[in-house]
Design an enzyme around this catalytic site. Structure first.
Site, mmCIF file in Angstrom:
data_model
loop_
_atom_site.group_PDB
_atom_site.id
_atom_site.type_symbol
_atom_site.label_atom_id
_atom_site.label_comp_id
_atom_site.label_asym_id
_atom_site.label_seq_id
_atom_site.Cartn_x
_atom_site.Cartn_y
_atom_site.Cartn_z
ATOM 1 N N LYS A 24 1.373 6.560 -8.480
ATOM 2 C CA LYS A 24 -0.004 5.999 -8.158
ATOM 3 C C LYS A 24 -0.734 6.687 -9.180
ATOM 4 O O LYS A 24 -1.909 6.312 -9.540
ATOM 5 C CB LYS A 24 -0.391 6.515 -6.557
ATOM 6 N N LYS A 28 6.991 -6.174 -5.289
ATOM 7 C CA LYS A 28 6.656 -6.360 -3.795
ATOM 8 C C LYS A 28 5.376 -7.177 -3.687
ATOM 9 O O LYS A 28 4.423 -7.065 -4.481
ATOM 10 C CB LYS A 28 6.520 -4.788 -3.522
ATOM 11 N N LYS A 48 -0.751 -5.991 -1.153
ATOM 12 C CA LYS A 48 -2.124 -6.321 -1.110
ATOM 13 C C LYS A 48 -3.115 -5.628 -2.134
ATOM 14 O O LYS A 48 -4.210 -6.376 -2.154
ATOM 15 C CB LYS A 48 -2.569 -5.747 0.141
HETATM 16 P P1 ATP Z 1 0.073 -2.344 -0.627
HETATM 17 O O1 ATP Z 1 1.198 -1.748 -1.778
HETATM 18 O O2 ATP Z 1 0.563 -3.570 -0.483
HETATM 19 O O3 ATP Z 1 -1.261 -1.972 -0.765
HETATM 20 P P2 ATP Z 1 1.250 -0.505 1.110
HETATM 21 O O4 ATP Z 1 2.520 -0.606 1.232
HETATM 22 O O5 ATP Z 1 0.626 0.660 0.373
HETATM 23 O O6 ATP Z 1 0.657 -1.722 0.729
HETATM 24 P P3 ATP Z 1 0.069 -0.599 3.886
HETATM 25 O O7 ATP Z 1 -0.674 -1.723 4.258
HETATM 26 O O8 ATP Z 1 -0.419 0.553 4.627
HETATM 27 O O9 ATP Z 1 0.283 -0.129 2.178
HETATM 28 O O10 ATP Z 1 1.484 -0.788 4.353
HETATM 29 C C1 ATP Z 1 1.760 -0.730 5.800
HETATM 30 C C2 ATP Z 1 3.520 -1.027 5.900
HETATM 31 O O11 ATP Z 1 3.642 -2.353 5.338
HETATM 32 C C3 ATP Z 1 4.172 0.101 4.901
HETATM 33 O O12 ATP Z 1 5.357 0.472 5.731
HETATM 34 C C4 ATP Z 1 4.597 -0.695 3.918
HETATM 35 O O13 ATP Z 1 5.984 -0.444 3.377
HETATM 36 C C5 ATP Z 1 4.623 -2.377 4.458
HETATM 37 N N1 ATP Z 1 4.555 -3.237 3.548
HETATM 38 C C6 ATP Z 1 3.657 -3.592 2.820
HETATM 39 N N2 ATP Z 1 3.903 -4.717 2.064
HETATM 40 C C7 ATP Z 1 5.065 -5.035 2.234
HETATM 41 C C8 ATP Z 1 5.924 -6.005 1.525
HETATM 42 N N3 ATP Z 1 5.673 -6.679 0.473
HETATM 43 N N4 ATP Z 1 7.284 -6.172 1.981
HETATM 44 C C9 ATP Z 1 7.573 -5.365 2.893
HETATM 45 N N5 ATP Z 1 6.855 -4.361 3.685
HETATM 46 C C10 ATP Z 1 5.628 -4.250 3.234
#
Ligand code: ATP
Ligand code: LTN
Length: 326
Positions: free
Chosen positions: A111, A192, A195
């Site tokens: 990050k 991935k 969001k």
């Molecule tokens: P992003 O990188 O999309 O901003 P994040 O993973 O950092 O999201 P969260 O929304 O807090 O943040 O993630 C919530 C949960 O959802 C985490 O356990 C993450 O690993 C899972 N997750 C998020 N995006 C995906 C994806 N595309 N596929 C599977 N799991 C996901």
């Protein structure tokens, strides 16, 4: 009953990935475990946020989780910053963490790469996460694979504290989902579906309209082979569509591949669009009811009151053991 706990960051609009990989873990286990789900809004400000947008998203996301099937009667749902003990315990845990181990966190390295003005909060964020977990004696923490190292840090800190001050914290276990572990971006299927990604064309947001969902899936990137089978390395686009179908239909990848054996890419995209539209329209209908009712504040107030009491007791125990105060 064992306690399961997870936090879902309000760092962007929720996506199909957040549903399949993130919240579905807690929904799946809400009948088996005592479940705590919270919005780690203090984690969100480790990077730049627009205050108005952040505030709006916190409630919106909670309404969406409930619309996705998170039952407020079976889960304690709360907002991190509404419980001051998270930050207080985090400080004590910071004083328990070695610079060396904090520096090994790979998510910080990722990050902070090529970024200017990185906050100290982004560096110490795994310690705040340890506090989120240890305050409540969570047994199991369902997260994506990217968070496993942070749960392991929480475990190490708990162990270290217990060794020094006597049995205080439970050692949490990470739980990583197998299927649907990673939903990929529709335009760049090796990445991935995130969001926080800048290109919305590859992302299905949970609040996208039917028209937009169909457009995004129909124009998703595939390959030129024309055959449908599951091979993440060589056919990332097709494999991603198969994973989405299999997760939402709740059938295995093998059954999904069999279903599309004699089909073509156009057909596959059409059927994936149908199932995504069906699921998301159902979620959106519930979402609109929840976001416009006063129930949401009631749920969050109940959650806040409950967790504040649990956290207070744990924090007071810790404070006493460490020798703080009178
Ligand atoms: P992003 O990188 O999309 O901003 P994040 O993973 O950092 O999201 P969260 O929304 O807090 O943040 O993630 C919530 C949960 O959802 C985490 O356990 C993450 O690993 C899972 N997750 C998020 N995006 C995906 C994806 N595309 N596929 C599977 N799991 C996901
Ligand atoms: N760091 C996590 C969100 C998070 C969390 C937690 C998850 C904050 N505190 C405690 C589980 C338990 C993320 O970025 N997905």
């Amino acid at each position: 009953m064992k306690r399961i706990l997870t936090g879902l960051q309000p760092s962007g609009e929720l996506t199909l990935g957040s549903l399949i990989g993130g919240i579905s873990g807690s929904i799946k286990y809400q009948n088996e475990y005592e479940s705590f789900v919270f919005v780690p809004d203090m984690h969100a400000i480790t990077v730049e946020q627009d205050p108005n947008l952040l505030k709006e998203r916190i409630k919106k996301n909670v309404a969406l989780y409930i619309a996705c099937g998170l039952d407020p009667k079976k889960n304690t749902i709360y907002i991190q910053s509404e419980n001051l003990y998270h930050a207080n315990l985090s400080w004590i845990l910071e004083c328990t963490t070695y610079i060396g181990e904090a520096s090994r966190m790979t998510q910080f390295k990722e990050k902070s790469q090529n970024k200017k003005n990185i906050s100290v909060g982004l560096f110490t964020y795994p310690i705040l996460m340890a506090s989120d977990i240890l305050l409540y004696d969570a047994d199991i923490v369902p997260t994506g694979i990217d968070q496993k190292q942070h749960v392991e840090l929480a475990r190490n800190l708990a162990q270290r504290f217990n060794n020094k001050y006597g049995e205080t914290f439970k050692l949490p276990e990470p739980m990583i989902p197998e299927i649907g572990a990673k939903i990929k971006d529709l335009q760049e299927p090796t990445k991935k579906m995130s969001k926080s990604s800048p290109n919305p064309k590859g992302i299905i947001y949970l609040l996208d309209s039917e028209e937009v969902i169909r457009k995004k899936i129909m124009s998703s990137v595939t390959d030129s082979e024309g055959k449908i089978y599951y091979d993440v390395e060589n056919k990332p686009g097709i494999s991603n569509l198969l994973t989405i179908y299999s997760s939402l239909k709740e059938v295995s990848i093998e059954e999904t591949v069999k279903h599309f054996e004699n089909s073509n890419y156009g057909n596959l995209k059409k059927e994936v669009s149908d199932i995504v539209v069906e699921k998301l329209m159902e979620i959106q209908k519930k979402y609109n009811e929840i976001i416009n009712s006063s129930d949401l504040d009631k749920i969050l107030d109940e959650g806040k009151n409950k967790v504040n009491e649990i956290a207070r007791i744990k924090y007071e125990e810790v404070r006493k053991k460490v020798g703080l105060g009178r």
